[in-house]
Scaffold this active site. Structure first.
Site, PDB file in Angstrom:
ATOM      1  N   ASP A 142      33.780  36.140  36.278  1.00 32.14           N
ATOM      2  CA  ASP A 142      35.061  35.617  35.812  1.00 32.14           C
ATOM      3  C   ASP A 142      36.068  36.734  35.539  1.00 32.14           C
ATOM      4  O   ASP A 142      35.691  37.820  35.099  1.00 32.14           O
ATOM      5  CB  ASP A 142      34.801  34.810  34.528  1.00 32.14           C
ATOM      6  CG  ASP A 142      35.991  33.959  34.156  1.00 32.14           C
ATOM      7  OD1 ASP A 142      36.806  33.653  35.040  1.00 32.14           O
ATOM      8  OD2 ASP A 142      36.102  33.613  32.964  1.00 32.14           O
ATOM      9  N   ASN A 196      36.651  24.209  40.738  1.00 30.15           N
ATOM     10  CA  ASN A 196      37.641  25.155  41.272  1.00 30.15           C
ATOM     11  C   ASN A 196      38.440  24.572  42.449  1.00 30.15           C
ATOM     12  O   ASN A 196      39.479  25.120  42.819  1.00 30.15           O
ATOM     13  CB  ASN A 196      36.987  26.468  41.718  1.00 30.15           C
ATOM     14  CG  ASN A 196      36.503  27.331  40.578  1.00 30.15           C
ATOM     15  OD1 ASN A 196      35.544  28.086  40.718  1.00 30.15           O
ATOM     16  ND2 ASN A 196      37.154  27.246  39.424  1.00 30.15           N
TER      17      ASN A 196
END
Ligand code: IPE
Ligand code: MG
Length: 231
Positions: free
Chosen positions: A2, A50
């Protein structure tokens, strides 16, 4: 993995640039994990949620995955690394699917490390998929369910539970990653963003992991170290 987007935005660049710069740490981490004798390394590259990102970012990520698979399969095979993309496959574009299948075929004989790249992966969806396979008896065991879960996400070979979960990006949450498999995972949250993560950071995380006492609900347990054996 991330923090790519914020890393780029902090430098006045677009998010896709951050994803490109996230490739170097991926290569380093794969190499280091190999040297550390890690049996299975799973990289969370793209979650099913996502897809809700802007389409240009999604497109650039899909291009990155494709070129990574096409390029890295050579190096992976020469290092004994078996590539395996886990998650749903039906929503990937045909050329990416082809690249996935080609990389898996190309490295299928490798035994040194199982590299799983999670693309269009959701832990909750994988649990639902495992249930909907319709092979569960009335009272399945944990082991039986784990093996169905591996089947549902196309993990080949099936992987054991997660021992150590490392999350970069200064964020302390699971974000729908391996909810069943992380039941007793040790967690390490790293302040830095993914593009700044290096092989030595993985080594450091393993050292910290090896200091922790894992009890699995008991009072004490024999030490369970990652380095030095297959884990
Ligand atoms: C990369 O980091 C992880 C992917 C989904 C590809 P992010 O894109 O989540 O970066 P941040 O969290 O917005 O900085
Ligand atoms: Mg993020």
């Amino acid at each position: 993995m991330d923090g790519n987007g914020r890393w780029a935005q902090n430098r006045g660049r677009n998010r896709s640039y951050g994803h490109q710069c996230g490739e170097k740490p991926v290569r380093e981490v794969v190499e280091t994990a190999c040297h550390l004798n890690i049996g299975t390394l799973t990289l969370f590259a793209f979650s099913s949620d996502n897809w809700m990102r802007p389409s240009d970012e999604v497109t650039s990520l899909m291009h990155l995955f494709k070129s990574f698979l096409k390029l890295e399969r050579w190096k992976c095979r020469s290092h004994g690394v078996r590539i395996n993309v886990i998650g749903r496959r039906d929503r990937l574009g045909p050329s990416l699917r082809e690249a996935v299948e080609a990389a898996e075929r190309f490295t299928s004989g490798c035994r040194r490390m199982h590299l799983r790249i999670a693309v269009d992966y959701s832990a909750r969806d994988s649990i639902l998929e495992a249930v909907s396979l319709g092979r569960l008896g009335a009272s399945p065991t944990r082991r039986e369910f784990s093996s169905l879960l591996n089947l549902a996400i196309h993990s080949d070979p099936p992987a054991p539970d997660v021992d150590l979960l490392i999350r970069t990006g200064d964020t302390q949450r699971l974000s729908d990653f391996m909810l069943w498999e992380c039941a007793y995972a040790e967690m390490i949250f790293v302040h830095g963003m993914w593009p700044d993560f290096r092989g030595r950071d993985l080594t450091k995380a393993l050292e910290e992991f090896n200091q922790r006492e894992r009890r699995f609900g008991r009072i004490s347990c024999p030490p369970h170290k990652i380095t030095g054996h297959r884990a």
